[in-house]
Design a protein around this motif. Structure first.
Motif, PDB file in Angstrom:
ATOM      1  N   GLU A 139       0.822  -1.211   0.000  1.00 43.73           N
ATOM      2  CA  GLU A 139       0.000   0.000   0.000  1.00 43.73           C
ATOM      3  C   GLU A 139       0.852   1.257   0.000  1.00 43.73           C
ATOM      4  O   GLU A 139       0.564   2.215  -0.714  1.00 43.73           O
ATOM      5  N   LYS A 140       1.927   1.260   0.800  1.00 43.13           N
ATOM      6  CA  LYS A 140       2.806   2.435   0.815  1.00 43.13           C
ATOM      7  C   LYS A 140       3.506   2.565  -0.530  1.00 43.13           C
ATOM      8  O   LYS A 140       3.690   3.679  -1.060  1.00 43.13           O
ATOM      9  N   GLY A 141       3.888   1.432  -1.109  1.00 42.32           N
ATOM     10  CA  GLY A 141       4.518   1.462  -2.421  1.00 42.32           C
ATOM     11  C   GLY A 141       3.590   2.024  -3.482  1.00 42.32           C
ATOM     12  O   GLY A 141       4.010   2.781  -4.366  1.00 42.32           O
ATOM     13  N   LYS A 142       2.305   1.674  -3.401  1.00 35.45           N
ATOM     14  CA  LYS A 142       1.324   2.206  -4.357  1.00 35.45           C
ATOM     15  C   LYS A 142       1.191   3.722  -4.199  1.00 35.45           C
ATOM     16  O   LYS A 142       1.068   4.456  -5.187  1.00 35.45           O
ATOM     17  N   MET A 143       1.203   4.192  -2.962  1.00 34.10           N
ATOM     18  CA  MET A 143       1.092   5.630  -2.732  1.00 34.10           C
ATOM     19  C   MET A 143       2.328   6.362  -3.255  1.00 34.10           C
ATOM     20  O   MET A 143       2.229   7.460  -3.808  1.00 34.10           O
ATOM     21  N   PHE A 144       3.501   5.737  -3.085  1.00 33.71           N
ATOM     22  CA  PHE A 144       4.723   6.351  -3.601  1.00 33.71           C
ATOM     23  C   PHE A 144       4.699   6.394  -5.130  1.00 33.71           C
ATOM     24  O   PHE A 144       5.132   7.377  -5.747  1.00 33.71           O
ATOM     25  N   TYR A 145       4.164   5.344  -5.736  1.00 35.66           N
ATOM     26  CA  TYR A 145       3.987   5.288  -7.197  1.00 35.66           C
ATOM     27  C   TYR A 145       3.098   6.448  -7.656  1.00 35.66           C
ATOM     28  O   TYR A 145       3.401   7.139  -8.638  1.00 35.66           O
ATOM     29  N   GLU A 146       1.996   6.663  -6.935  1.00 32.79           N
ATOM     30  CA  GLU A 146       1.087   7.747  -7.278  1.00 32.79           C
ATOM     31  C   GLU A 146       1.730   9.111  -7.025  1.00 32.79           C
ATOM     32  O   GLU A 146       1.498  10.061  -7.781  1.00 32.79           O
ATOM     33  N   PHE A 147       2.535   9.203  -5.985  1.00 31.88           N
ATOM     34  CA  PHE A 147       3.246  10.453  -5.692  1.00 31.88           C
ATOM     35  C   PHE A 147       4.115  10.860  -6.882  1.00 31.88           C
ATOM     36  O   PHE A 147       4.100  12.018  -7.324  1.00 31.88           O
ATOM     37  N   LEU A 148       4.867   9.896  -7.424  1.00 28.18           N
ATOM     38  CA  LEU A 148       5.716  10.207  -8.572  1.00 28.18           C
ATOM     39  C   LEU A 148       4.892  10.492  -9.823  1.00 28.18           C
ATOM     40  O   LEU A 148       5.124  11.476 -10.526  1.00 28.18           O
ATOM     41  N   GLY A 149       3.928   9.609 -10.102  1.00 30.11           N
ATOM     42  CA  GLY A 149       3.217   9.665 -11.367  1.00 30.11           C
ATOM     43  C   GLY A 149       2.110  10.685 -11.460  1.00 30.11           C
ATOM     44  O   GLY A 149       1.791  11.159 -12.563  1.00 30.11           O
ATOM     45  N   THR A 150       1.520  11.066 -10.327  1.00 29.81           N
ATOM     46  CA  THR A 150       0.374  11.989 -10.389  1.00 29.81           C
ATOM     47  C   THR A 150       0.598  13.298  -9.641  1.00 29.81           C
ATOM     48  O   THR A 150      -0.252  14.194  -9.718  1.00 29.81           O
ATOM     49  N   GLU A 151       1.713  13.420  -8.950  1.00 29.67           N
ATOM     50  CA  GLU A 151       1.980  14.674  -8.230  1.00 29.67           C
ATOM     51  C   GLU A 151       3.276  15.327  -8.708  1.00 29.67           C
ATOM     52  O   GLU A 151       3.254  16.391  -9.328  1.00 29.67           O
ATOM     53  N   LEU A 152       4.393  14.700  -8.396  1.00 33.92           N
ATOM     54  CA  LEU A 152       5.688  15.339  -8.626  1.00 33.92           C
ATOM     55  C   LEU A 152       5.956  15.600 -10.110  1.00 33.92           C
ATOM     56  O   LEU A 152       6.242  16.724 -10.519  1.00 33.92           O
ATOM     57  N   ILE A 153       5.859  14.553 -10.925  1.00 34.87           N
ATOM     58  CA  ILE A 153       6.189  14.698 -12.343  1.00 34.87           C
ATOM     59  C   ILE A 153       5.182  15.587 -13.073  1.00 34.87           C
ATOM     60  O   ILE A 153       5.583  16.487 -13.829  1.00 34.87           O
ATOM     61  N   PRO A 154       3.871  15.406 -12.865  1.00 38.41           N
ATOM     62  CA  PRO A 154       2.927  16.319 -13.527  1.00 38.41           C
ATOM     63  C   PRO A 154       3.115  17.782 -13.127  1.00 38.41           C
ATOM     64  O   PRO A 154       2.915  18.680 -13.951  1.00 38.41           O
ATOM     65  N   TYR A 155       3.490  17.999 -11.867  1.00 31.92           N
ATOM     66  CA  TYR A 155       3.724  19.386 -11.457  1.00 31.92           C
ATOM     67  C   TYR A 155       4.854  20.012 -12.279  1.00 31.92           C
ATOM     68  O   TYR A 155       4.728  21.117 -12.810  1.00 31.92           O
ATOM     69  N   LEU A 156       5.958  19.289 -12.384  1.00 29.74           N
ATOM     70  CA  LEU A 156       7.084  19.806 -13.159  1.00 29.74           C
ATOM     71  C   LEU A 156       6.708  19.977 -14.631  1.00 29.74           C
ATOM     72  O   LEU A 156       7.087  20.949 -15.283  1.00 29.74           O
TER      73      LEU A 156
END
Length: 381
Positions: A110-127
């Motif tokens: 579950e934590k791994g899934k959240m980290f996946y979403e952090f990269l794919g839907t937060e950090l990278i889209p922001y940049l």
């Protein structure tokens, strides 16, 4: 705290791109925690250009290595300038939580899934929405974080265009899943595996994966397996990054003497088509157009003469008029084209135009004058 569609990046508004490297605290709603991230922007970052994005996990160890190599390679014109984001994972060994997987299924916890979403839907889209990020994205990870990058292959379309997997520690079935996904994906993928030669718990699985990927015959898959005999699991992190950049950005580099001899001179296609295809591929791969290198123009010019492919001189001349409009190159090549196809009057007038313009590389006014004098002697112009 109200829910928001975009992430909050504390202090980013004060970022000075000229500083090149900046560390910030990124507040993630997916993870419900703040994460330390590092950013690198080229010194001459411009809104008029776009830049491939490199995502680096284990940033405490890898970020500086990646930045140093990217700066050197881009300065030597061996790769494009890039934006780099690194995610710190060393504190409290949080990398193990970020990249944890279920021991049975091999899929993220579950934590791994959240980290996946952090990269794919937060950090990278922001940049991507805040800065001039090109479509081309690369993932770089080491041991367990290298394994984590593979999960981005599991969707219908890979999130990343290139992967650098340094001495990966595999989740269950990953040695089978990666070849299956690389075989199934209908897009251009660069997949780099960098490993030490010494024994490890995952060595046989890595070699099995290597064997399976090598059996895939797809033009869209560019696979590289680089093994270093004298490296160990620690030093390997510094060994292969430059080689991986060479692998991925090979087409971006100026035409080499070897490429000229083995690819251009041996091709049955027109010399100019080789140049045209090369720069079209650069644009298709990286999402931006690259000005044609003078080195590459001269290589194609030499090939035109060597192969007596004089028809290629005309489109090459037109390209030079656009790319180097103040120089004599375009008209000189055009003059040679008319000369070779038996149009001496047009050649004479075109060499006269070339004579009036700036010299460039080996092309001089004296050379244009020699052509003019020779045509006068032969045809009386």
């Amino acid at each position: 705290m109200k829910k928001r569609l975009l992430v909050v990046l504390i202090g980013l508004l004060g970022l000075k791109l000229g500083a090149q490297v900046k560390k910030e605290i990124f507040e993630s709603f997916k993870l419900q925690e703040r994460r330390n991230v590092s950013y690198y922007f080229p010194e001459d970052y411009s809104e008029e250009k776009t830049y491939p994005l490199l995502v680096v996990l284990d940033a405490e160890y890898l970020f500086d290595l990646v930045v140093a190599n990217a700066k050197f390679q881009s300065r030597m014109d061996r790769m494009p300038e890039v934006i780099i984001v690194g995610v710190d994972q060393g504190k409290n060994d949080i990398r193990q939580e970020d990249c944890a997987y279920d021991e049975q299924s091999g899929l993220p916890t579950e934590k791994g899934k959240m980290f996946y979403e952090f990269l794919g839907t937060e950090l990278i889209p922001y940049l991507a929405t805040t800065y001039k990020v090109a479509p081309f994205k690369m993932f770089i990870g080491y041991d367990i974080t290298a394994n984590f990058g593979n999960y981005f292959l599991f969707k219908d379309k890979s999130f990343f265009n290139a992967y650098v997997s340094i001495s990966p520690i595999f989740a269950p079935e990953m040695e089978n899943r990666v070849p299956e996904r690389l075989s199934a994906l209908d897009q251009v993928i660069f997949y780099n595996v960098i490993v030490e030669k010494e024994a490890s718990d995952d060595r046989q699985r890595i070699l099995q994966m290597n064997h399976s990927i090598n059996s895939i015959t797809k033009e869209s898959l560019h696979y590289f397996f680089d093994e270093y005999e004298h490296a160990d699991h620690v030093s390997i992190a510094a060994y292969g990054i430059t080689k991986a950049f060479d692998n991925v950005f090979k087409i971006f580099r100026p035409i080499s003497p070897k490429e000229y001899k083995t690819s251009i001179l041996t091709s049955t296609e027109p010399a100019f088509k080789y140049l045209e295809d090369r720069y079209t591929m650069i644009e298709d791969l990286f999402g931006f157009s690259k000005p044609v290198e003078l080195n590459d123009i001269m290589a194609i010019y030499a090939a035109c003469r060597k192969k007596e492919d004089y028809e290629s001189l005309k489109p090459l001349a037109e390209l030079c008029k656009k790319q180097y409009p103040d120089t004599m190159m375009g008209f000189y090549f055009e003059g040679e084209y008319y000369e070779q196809i038996g149009e001496p009057k047009k050649a004479f007038k075109t060499f006269e135009k070339a004579f009036q313009m700036e010299e460039i590389d080996f092309l001089t006014k004296d050379m244009a004058l020699e052509k003019i004098d020779a045509l006068k002697a032969d045809f009386g112009y």
